[in-house]
Design an enzyme around this catalytic site. Sequence first.
Site, PDB file in Angstrom:
ATOM      1  N   THR A 161      41.029  21.719  83.517  1.00  9.15           N
ATOM      2  CA  THR A 161      42.188  20.821  83.534  1.00  9.15           C
ATOM      3  C   THR A 161      42.190  20.130  84.895  1.00  9.15           C
ATOM      4  O   THR A 161      41.643  20.667  85.870  1.00  9.15           O
ATOM      5  CB  THR A 161      43.498  21.608  83.346  1.00  9.15           C
ATOM      6  OG1 THR A 161      43.607  22.551  84.416  1.00  9.15           O
ATOM      7  CG2 THR A 161      43.514  22.361  82.022  1.00  9.15           C
ATOM      8  N   GLU A 175      43.085  21.380  76.907  1.00  6.13           N
ATOM      9  CA  GLU A 175      43.206  22.631  76.146  1.00  6.13           C
ATOM     10  C   GLU A 175      43.044  22.424  74.637  1.00  6.13           C
ATOM     11  O   GLU A 175      42.854  23.366  73.890  1.00  6.13           O
ATOM     12  CB  GLU A 175      44.594  23.251  76.397  1.00  6.13           C
ATOM     13  CG  GLU A 175      44.793  23.855  77.775  1.00  6.13           C
ATOM     14  CD  GLU A 175      45.295  22.843  78.809  1.00  6.13           C
ATOM     15  OE1 GLU A 175      45.058  21.634  78.628  1.00  6.13           O
ATOM     16  OE2 GLU A 175      45.908  23.286  79.793  1.00  6.13           O
ATOM     17  N   LYS A 179      66.544  15.879  85.002  1.00 10.94           N
ATOM     18  CA  LYS A 179      67.712  16.641  84.529  1.00 10.94           C
ATOM     19  C   LYS A 179      68.936  16.163  85.303  1.00 10.94           C
ATOM     20  O   LYS A 179      69.150  16.527  86.439  1.00 10.94           O
ATOM     21  CB  LYS A 179      67.478  18.135  84.719  1.00 10.94           C
ATOM     22  CG  LYS A 179      66.306  18.609  83.855  1.00 10.94           C
ATOM     23  CD  LYS A 179      65.878  20.021  84.154  1.00 10.94           C
ATOM     24  CE  LYS A 179      64.553  20.310  83.487  1.00 10.94           C
ATOM     25  NZ  LYS A 179      63.383  20.257  84.363  1.00 10.94           N
ATOM     26  N   TRP A 212      69.099  15.400  79.715  1.00 15.02           N
ATOM     27  CA  TRP A 212      67.728  15.053  80.051  1.00 15.02           C
ATOM     28  C   TRP A 212      67.523  13.554  79.922  1.00 15.02           C
ATOM     29  O   TRP A 212      67.935  12.939  78.932  1.00 15.02           O
ATOM     30  CB  TRP A 212      66.752  15.748  79.104  1.00 15.02           C
ATOM     31  CG  TRP A 212      66.562  17.201  79.407  1.00 15.02           C
ATOM     32  CD1 TRP A 212      67.291  17.955  80.292  1.00 15.02           C
ATOM     33  CD2 TRP A 212      65.596  18.069  78.830  1.00 15.02           C
ATOM     34  NE1 TRP A 212      66.830  19.252  80.291  1.00 15.02           N
ATOM     35  CE2 TRP A 212      65.787  19.352  79.407  1.00 15.02           C
ATOM     36  CE3 TRP A 212      64.580  17.907  77.894  1.00 15.02           C
ATOM     37  CZ2 TRP A 212      65.008  20.452  79.070  1.00 15.02           C
ATOM     38  CZ3 TRP A 212      63.800  19.001  77.554  1.00 15.02           C
ATOM     39  CH2 TRP A 212      64.010  20.262  78.146  1.00 15.02           C
TER      40      TRP A 212
HETATM   41  P1  AMP Z   1      44.626  16.279  80.317  1.00 10.37           P
HETATM   42  O1  AMP Z   1      44.384  17.712  80.047  1.00 10.37           O
HETATM   43  O2  AMP Z   1      44.247  15.836  81.680  1.00 10.37           O
HETATM   44  O3  AMP Z   1      44.042  15.391  79.281  1.00 10.37           O
HETATM   45  O4  AMP Z   1      46.207  16.062  80.248  1.00 10.37           O
HETATM   46  C1  AMP Z   1      46.944  16.391  79.090  1.00 10.37           C
HETATM   47  C2  AMP Z   1      48.330  15.834  79.213  1.00 10.37           C
HETATM   48  O5  AMP Z   1      48.301  14.408  79.202  1.00 10.37           O
HETATM   49  C3  AMP Z   1      49.234  16.178  78.047  1.00 10.37           C
HETATM   50  O6  AMP Z   1      49.769  17.479  78.157  1.00 10.37           O
HETATM   51  C4  AMP Z   1      50.296  15.106  78.161  1.00 10.37           C
HETATM   52  O7  AMP Z   1      51.265  15.418  79.136  1.00 10.37           O
HETATM   53  C5  AMP Z   1      49.500  13.915  78.620  1.00 10.37           C
HETATM   54  N1  AMP Z   1      49.174  13.052  77.474  1.00 10.37           N
HETATM   55  C6  AMP Z   1      48.026  12.960  76.807  1.00 10.37           C
HETATM   56  N2  AMP Z   1      48.102  12.023  75.846  1.00 10.37           N
HETATM   57  C7  AMP Z   1      49.350  11.519  75.892  1.00 10.37           C
HETATM   58  C8  AMP Z   1      50.067  10.526  75.145  1.00 10.37           C
HETATM   59  N3  AMP Z   1      49.504   9.834  74.184  1.00 10.37           N
HETATM   60  N4  AMP Z   1      51.361  10.305  75.480  1.00 10.37           N
HETATM   61  C9  AMP Z   1      51.957  10.987  76.472  1.00 10.37           C
HETATM   62  N5  AMP Z   1      51.339  11.909  77.219  1.00 10.37           N
HETATM   63  C10 AMP Z   1      50.050  12.183  76.926  1.00 10.37           C
END
Ligand code: AMP
Length: 544
Positions: free
Chosen positions: A184, A332, A437, A442
């Site tokens: 990540t 993940e 918040k 929210w």
């Molecule tokens: P990563 O593991 O770097 O791909 O990050 C994952 C995170 O990116 C997710 O938990 C979301 O918070 C954000 N994310 C991915 N796709 C979207 C989307 N289409 N809209 C909003 N947030 C997103």
Amino acid sequence: MLSTMPHTPLRIRRLLEHGATRHGTAQVTTATETGVVSASYADVAQNAARLARALRDLGVHRGDRVATLMWNNQQHLEAYYAVPTMGAVLHPLNFRLPPDVIAHIANQAEDRVVIVDASVLPMFEGLLPMLRTVRHVIVNGEDADRPSARRVSWHGYAELIASQPAVYPWPDLHEDQAAAVCYTTGTTGAPKGVVYSHRSVYLHATSVSLPGHFALSHAERMLAVVPQFHVLAWGLPYAAFLTGMQLAMPGRFLAAQPLVDFIGAVRPTKAAGVPTVWQSVLDHIAADPARHAEICSLQEIVVGGSACPPSLMRAYEERHGILMLHAWGMTETSPLGSISRPPADVDSAAAWRYRLSQGRFAAEVEARLIGAHGEPLAHDGQTVGELEVRGPWVTASYFKDQGEDKFHDGWLRTGDVGSITADGYLTITDRLKDVIKSGGEWISSIELENLLMTHQDVLEAAVIGVPDEKWGERPLAVVVPRDQHAPVDTAALRDHLAELLPSWQVPRLWAVVGSLPKTSVGKFDKVALRELHAKGALETSAAA
Ligand code: AMP
């Protein structure tokens, strides 16, 4: 009664052999310093066999980690097949992270070999002394300067594989064996390793290819802007060999101008990447409208990784006739969780509402919403809670990390907050850590950002919660003006929001900046913004 069907393991080897033979003439095309270079999938498979032999000769055994520090290119694709299919574990490293973070990740993963693009070597020089387990470095491309380090042997990629035979005795691996590991990006905590199996990669590749998902086939050419180090380029390299879809790899030429040049040269039909890339392409073409013709081969762009501003989706569709498909996922989740194709039987206004959501979940991805006290919430399109998911390509643990707070009765806690409709469409309103918040209510930072980016004077917007004595937290809107030379009227922006939202959600605090900080994968970096604000480095004003 048991079935009469065999339990056939799902392995990357099958994808490799299928792509190499039945789609052997499909091409991967790479942008390089010296122009566009193409290779067939049959060639890629032969080079994958050569690379596997070379790695074996270097002492790589089953389960050993082989890292890459590479752009999207043909050789990276070869590593994507060689490493897992020989039984080792591919570890694409994100070279945009700070060197000490990369070193921490590579040391934890115990990478033995690193394949590095020559253009990344200047950064690698500072990194190498920190890499404790690496014994071999393979350089792809001209490597004029080799940084020195003890106990490390250097090899040139082309020379290393040149003398090897083009076939390899690929082993019969268990489908649950590790195929690849991605970390990540650690925007909200230390980076964590997610280990994909042959089975999860295979199943994920079949799902992303479906007509209701990315709709991939031999008739398509995909421009993979999403880096190969970001969640295995969303599975596209594996879906390509599965379906015969051709691949267009932009290498390091990701700025709007060379990217549009590349699109014009290779004519992809689809593309995939985070919203910020597509915003820069849009602005580039707005400044030089004659270039519209160069991107008109594109029919669909899959956009994900962060919320896609509706204004961006509309602009592509209205100005260029390109459909943007909004998708949600995480490292993940391999990453496909959901994708926003609307149901067939809705009118165009409803179709837009569906398309602006994060989309419908893939069949294999189970989802639920959880309230503040751990209780399951309704999927009524209104109730907001934390999203939890599970499924065959959703990780159930992290590598060498308990990550206890990330799992809940076998479900992954995504850290994302949103709602789900009865027909399974997800709308993300925030990250749990970004939600504002205010006085017990929210406020969705994503909704504020999306509405701000519909305003003609705003190029980019990010909203963070900042401490407030009376309300606990209040939103601070940080905007980048479309015209850097014209002052932005934040009172007009506030009025714009006040027309669309209840007054208590409208920010009073504003900051106007030249650009927003971005993460290593191109998302707005709200952690960095919060730090800037805490240090007093953001000049804020209250809209008059
Ligand atoms: P990563 O593991 O770097 O791909 O990050 C994952 C995170 O990116 C997710 O938990 C979301 O918070 C954000 N994310 C991915 N796709 C979207 C989307 N289409 N809209 C909003 N947030 C997103």
